[in-house]
Design a protein around this motif. Sequence first.
Motif, PDB file in Angstrom:
ATOM      1  N   VAL A 190     -19.580 105.203 -47.428  1.00 35.33           N
ATOM      2  CA  VAL A 190     -21.021 105.437 -47.492  1.00 35.33           C
ATOM      3  C   VAL A 190     -21.779 104.187 -47.049  1.00 35.33           C
ATOM      4  O   VAL A 190     -22.739 104.270 -46.270  1.00 35.33           O
ATOM      5  N   ALA A 191     -21.350 103.023 -47.527  1.00 35.18           N
ATOM      6  CA  ALA A 191     -22.025 101.774 -47.178  1.00 35.18           C
ATOM      7  C   ALA A 191     -21.986 101.513 -45.668  1.00 35.18           C
ATOM      8  O   ALA A 191     -22.951 100.995 -45.093  1.00 35.18           O
ATOM      9  N   ARG A 192     -20.873 101.900 -45.034  1.00 30.20           N
ATOM     10  CA  ARG A 192     -20.742 101.672 -43.591  1.00 30.20           C
ATOM     11  C   ARG A 192     -21.518 102.706 -42.775  1.00 30.20           C
ATOM     12  O   ARG A 192     -22.134 102.377 -41.762  1.00 30.20           O
ATOM     13  N   GLU A 193     -21.460 103.952 -43.185  1.00 26.00           N
ATOM     14  CA  GLU A 193     -21.947 105.046 -42.342  1.00 26.00           C
ATOM     15  C   GLU A 193     -23.372 105.473 -42.633  1.00 26.00           C
ATOM     16  O   GLU A 193     -24.063 105.979 -41.762  1.00 26.00           O
ATOM     17  N   ALA A 207     -17.580  93.636 -63.628  1.00 30.41           N
ATOM     18  CA  ALA A 207     -17.177  92.320 -64.130  1.00 30.41           C
ATOM     19  C   ALA A 207     -17.432  92.196 -65.629  1.00 30.41           C
ATOM     20  O   ALA A 207     -16.737  91.443 -66.317  1.00 30.41           O
ATOM     21  N   LEU A 208     -18.416  92.922 -66.145  1.00 32.38           N
ATOM     22  CA  LEU A 208     -18.732  92.870 -67.572  1.00 32.38           C
ATOM     23  C   LEU A 208     -17.985  93.924 -68.378  1.00 32.38           C
ATOM     24  O   LEU A 208     -17.813  93.770 -69.591  1.00 32.38           O
ATOM     25  N   CYS A 209     -17.570  94.991 -67.711  1.00 29.63           N
ATOM     26  CA  CYS A 209     -16.824  96.060 -68.379  1.00 29.63           C
ATOM     27  C   CYS A 209     -15.920  96.699 -67.336  1.00 29.63           C
ATOM     28  O   CYS A 209     -16.380  97.423 -66.446  1.00 29.63           O
ATOM     29  N   ASP A 210     -14.643  96.436 -67.447  1.00 26.54           N
ATOM     30  CA  ASP A 210     -13.679  96.792 -66.402  1.00 26.54           C
ATOM     31  C   ASP A 210     -13.325  98.279 -66.475  1.00 26.54           C
ATOM     32  O   ASP A 210     -12.310  98.674 -67.046  1.00 26.54           O
ATOM     33  N   ASP A 217     -18.496  93.177 -57.965  1.00 27.92           N
ATOM     34  CA  ASP A 217     -19.496  92.272 -57.416  1.00 27.92           C
ATOM     35  C   ASP A 217     -19.744  92.566 -55.938  1.00 27.92           C
ATOM     36  O   ASP A 217     -20.885  92.539 -55.460  1.00 27.92           O
ATOM     37  N   GLU A 218     -18.662  92.845 -55.192  1.00 27.79           N
ATOM     38  CA  GLU A 218     -18.792  93.127 -53.762  1.00 27.79           C
ATOM     39  C   GLU A 218     -19.590  94.405 -53.527  1.00 27.79           C
ATOM     40  O   GLU A 218     -20.430  94.480 -52.615  1.00 27.79           O
ATOM     41  N   GLN A 219     -19.332  95.422 -54.349  1.00 24.45           N
ATOM     42  CA  GLN A 219     -20.093  96.663 -54.214  1.00 24.45           C
ATOM     43  C   GLN A 219     -21.566  96.447 -54.560  1.00 24.45           C
ATOM     44  O   GLN A 219     -22.448  96.976 -53.878  1.00 24.45           O
ATOM     45  N   LEU A 220     -21.828  95.690 -55.609  1.00 28.65           N
ATOM     46  CA  LEU A 220     -23.217  95.420 -55.977  1.00 28.65           C
ATOM     47  C   LEU A 220     -23.949  94.688 -54.851  1.00 28.65           C
ATOM     48  O   LEU A 220     -25.098  95.029 -54.523  1.00 28.65           O
ATOM     49  N   ALA A 259     -28.889  91.964 -61.280  1.00 28.60           N
ATOM     50  CA  ALA A 259     -29.958  91.224 -60.607  1.00 28.60           C
ATOM     51  C   ALA A 259     -29.422  89.960 -59.953  1.00 28.60           C
ATOM     52  O   ALA A 259     -29.818  89.599 -58.839  1.00 28.60           O
ATOM     53  N   ASN A 260     -28.502  89.283 -60.624  1.00 27.80           N
ATOM     54  CA  ASN A 260     -27.945  88.037 -60.099  1.00 27.80           C
ATOM     55  C   ASN A 260     -27.020  88.262 -58.910  1.00 27.80           C
ATOM     56  O   ASN A 260     -26.829  87.355 -58.093  1.00 27.80           O
ATOM     57  N   HIS A 261     -26.426  89.461 -58.807  1.00 23.25           N
ATOM     58  CA  HIS A 261     -25.454  89.705 -57.740  1.00 23.25           C
ATOM     59  C   HIS A 261     -25.962  90.638 -56.641  1.00 23.25           C
ATOM     60  O   HIS A 261     -25.467  90.574 -55.512  1.00 23.25           O
ATOM     61  N   ALA A 262     -26.907  91.498 -56.952  1.00 20.33           N
ATOM     62  CA  ALA A 262     -27.443  92.420 -55.949  1.00 20.33           C
ATOM     63  C   ALA A 262     -28.911  92.161 -55.663  1.00 20.33           C
ATOM     64  O   ALA A 262     -29.447  92.683 -54.689  1.00 20.33           O
ATOM     65  N   GLY A 263     -29.557  91.360 -56.526  1.00 24.30           N
ATOM     66  CA  GLY A 263     -30.985  91.107 -56.404  1.00 24.30           C
ATOM     67  C   GLY A 263     -31.774  91.931 -57.403  1.00 24.30           C
ATOM     68  O   GLY A 263     -31.370  93.046 -57.754  1.00 24.30           O
TER      69      GLY A 263
END
Length: 321
Positions: A190-193, A207-210, A217-220, A259-263
């Motif tokens: 979805v992110a690519r297309e 990262a806070l709840c696995d 983090d990368e997805q965020l 907010a810290n990782h995606a804005g």
Amino acid sequence: MKPTFIDLHCDTLLTMRQENCGLDNAPGHIDLDKLANGGSMLQCFADFIPSHDFAEKIGVSEEPWDFFLQQTERFERETARFPDRLRPVRRMEELRQNRALGLVSAMLTVEDAACVDGKLERLHIMYDRGVRIIALTWNYENCIGFPNSPDPALHAKGLKEFGFEMLEEMGRLGMLADVSHLSEGGFWDVARENKKPFIASHSCARALCDHSRNLTDEQLRALGDRGGVCGVNFYSRFLRPDAAYTANEDILRHMEYIANHAGIEAVAFGSDFDGIDCTLEMRDYGGLAHLGELIADRFGSDNAEKIFYRNTLRVFTDVIG
């Protein structure tokens, strides 16, 4: 001034079916009074499509498409019953009109595109009936792709061929793609297309709840880079491992992390009200106004308004129009 909110996900339509009740006397987290007291600007009502063994578990015998039609009729009936308090929206101009009249707005969404069953003409019917957001999967494989999974191999599976076709048509129509419940492989497809912003309507920070339902983090970062939002889910087990109680502080903690990782522009509400069985510090939608005060204290009033509704409204305006 009391905060006003856009909430991206609730399962109140299913509660109304199961309890044979209306929006005026629904027994769960949301009813008309709770929406008004909590400060709702717009509530997204998920037309959740049960299938496989879960449908049998909750006593649903209808085929997914028939169930979609029945629940859509329920949404239409309920929003028609209370025109002086609640009205449906399909475009943002309608939302602005409702706000000017002091009314709560309601938007129809779909959770699990299984009901499309590989037929693009059904997507057009859904659009015509007012659906503006579609969560591509729930917890089962469907014609679009694969759900999240604790199995890394399954979690890596992407969209199917029809999933790409439907994603393109959704963009043409002006429908938001929702990646909550989707596999990570599907997320990256979805992110690519997807040419427009997309959302995770009710997810948290992994990262806070696995949990595989939460975003890495990368997805965020990718979600934020594409101009999308993550509606923070209030379910205790997505906020803190093995928790049975949702504290407001846990919600704030995930909002701050996202907010810290995606804005800050990527943070939104995705309560999952009436779809979660944990105990909530806020109790129900009526307690959301107090959570809003805590958010304003933590993030400042300008950023709080972004979280409350401005971020989501930006995405809606961009994609839905």
